[in-house]
Design a protein around this motif. Structure first.
Motif, short mmCIF file in Angstrom:
data_model
loop_
_atom_site.label_atom_id
_atom_site.label_comp_id
_atom_site.label_asym_id
_atom_site.label_seq_id
_atom_site.Cartn_x
_atom_site.Cartn_y
_atom_site.Cartn_z
N LYS A 63 0.87 -1.18 0.00
CA LYS A 63 0.00 0.00 0.00
C LYS A 63 0.91 1.23 0.00
CE LYS A 63 -2.18 1.82 3.74
NZ LYS A 63 -3.13 1.89 4.85
N ILE A 64 0.60 2.19 -0.86
CA ILE A 64 1.34 3.45 -0.90
C ILE A 64 0.36 4.58 -0.64
CG2 ILE A 64 2.70 5.03 -2.31
CD1 ILE A 64 3.65 2.59 -3.93
N GLU A 65 0.65 5.36 0.39
CA GLU A 65 -0.20 6.49 0.75
C GLU A 65 0.57 7.79 0.53
OE1 GLU A 65 -2.73 8.34 4.48
OE2 GLU A 65 -1.37 6.67 4.84
N TYR A 91 5.53 10.07 0.65
CA TYR A 91 4.60 8.95 0.76
C TYR A 91 5.08 7.90 1.76
CZ TYR A 91 7.97 6.64 -2.33
OH TYR A 91 9.12 6.11 -2.87
N ASN A 92 4.13 7.10 2.24
CA ASN A 92 4.43 5.95 3.09
C ASN A 92 4.15 4.68 2.29
OD1 ASN A 92 5.12 7.26 5.51
ND2 ASN A 92 2.97 7.54 6.04
N THR A 93 5.06 3.71 2.39
CA THR A 93 4.88 2.42 1.75
C THR A 93 4.74 1.36 2.84
OG1 THR A 93 6.25 3.09 -0.11
CG2 THR A 93 5.84 0.73 0.13
N PRO A 103 10.65 1.15 -0.56
CA PRO A 103 9.73 2.22 -0.97
C PRO A 103 9.98 2.78 -2.37
CG PRO A 103 11.07 2.92 0.91
CD PRO A 103 11.39 1.49 0.65
N ALA A 106 8.84 0.15 -5.04
CA ALA A 106 7.38 0.05 -4.99
C ALA A 106 6.75 1.21 -5.75
CB ALA A 106 6.90 0.04 -3.55
N TRP A 107 7.22 2.43 -5.48
CA TRP A 107 6.68 3.61 -6.17
C TRP A 107 6.87 3.52 -7.67
CZ3 TRP A 107 4.02 7.98 -4.59
CH2 TRP A 107 3.88 8.98 -5.55
N THR A 148 5.88 -0.04 7.74
CA THR A 148 5.65 1.12 6.88
C THR A 148 6.89 2.00 6.91
OG1 THR A 148 3.29 1.10 7.32
CG2 THR A 148 4.19 3.16 6.50
#
Length: 186
Positions: A63-65, A91-93, A103, A106-107, A148
């Motif tokens: 999940k990436i926020e 962002y948080n991963t 992170p 993932a992005w 995270t």
């Protein structure tokens, strides 16, 4: 007479035993069917939660926020060495799996940044230098399952008026998860 009574008694007990085993089997089968239905519902819910709502990209494994974004001009903190203004995202991963996830990777696998300012081609933006020196040590950190990690990324802008569209996919060339336009704030 006594033998007949015993035979009938044993036969009756046998039938009662068989009947209760069949009932037990029916109950067990029914329970298993219900459990399978619940499992299927969970899988469907999990699949339904996959997507990008403009703030959170939710996938099976991660999940990436997006926490914040801003435009950083040439020479300003976070873009000291660039030759063009950049749009930066913090962002948080979160790792939801046993897979090795960092992170930055993932992005890059999930997001593409585009400025739609060319009528003939897609204008994918180039990744710029890292905009936040305080996060340099975490950008390639392996995130533990359930953990995270915060990070940031920046893209060179091709102009300072056209919004940047962040497009999310389920992996490179994967299913489209959604997109959001980010205005160029002055």
């Amino acid at each position: 007479m006594r033998k007949k009574f015993l035979v009938l008694l044993l036969a009756g007990m046998f039938l009662v035993g068989c009947s209760s085993k069949q009932e037990e089997k029916k109950t067990t089968d029914s329970t298993k069917t219900e459990e399978k239905k619940e499992e299927s519902k969970k899988d469907e819910t999990k699949k339904d939660s996959i997507g990008f709502d403009g703030k959170v990209a939710e996938l099976n494994d991660l999940k990436i926020e997006i926490i914040e974004y801003k435009i950083i001009k040439v020479g300003e903190k976070g873009n000291e060495y660039g030759s063009k203004p950049v749009i930066a995202f913090w962002y948080n991963t979160t790792n939801k799996s046993d897979k090795e996830i960092d992170p930055t990777s993932a992005w890059m696998v999930v997001f593409t940044a585009v400025q739609d300012n060319n009528k003939n081609m897609v204008n994918e933006l180039k990744v710029a230098g890292h905009p936040d020196a305080s996060l340099l040590d975490t950008q390639l950190a392996k995130i533990k399952k359930g953990g995270t990690v915060k990070n940031a990324v920046a893209y060179e802008l091709s102009d300072e008026t056209t919004p940047v569209t962040l497009k999310a996919t389920q992996g490179m060339d994967g299913k489209d998860l959604g997109q959001k336009n980010f205005e160029i704030k002055k």
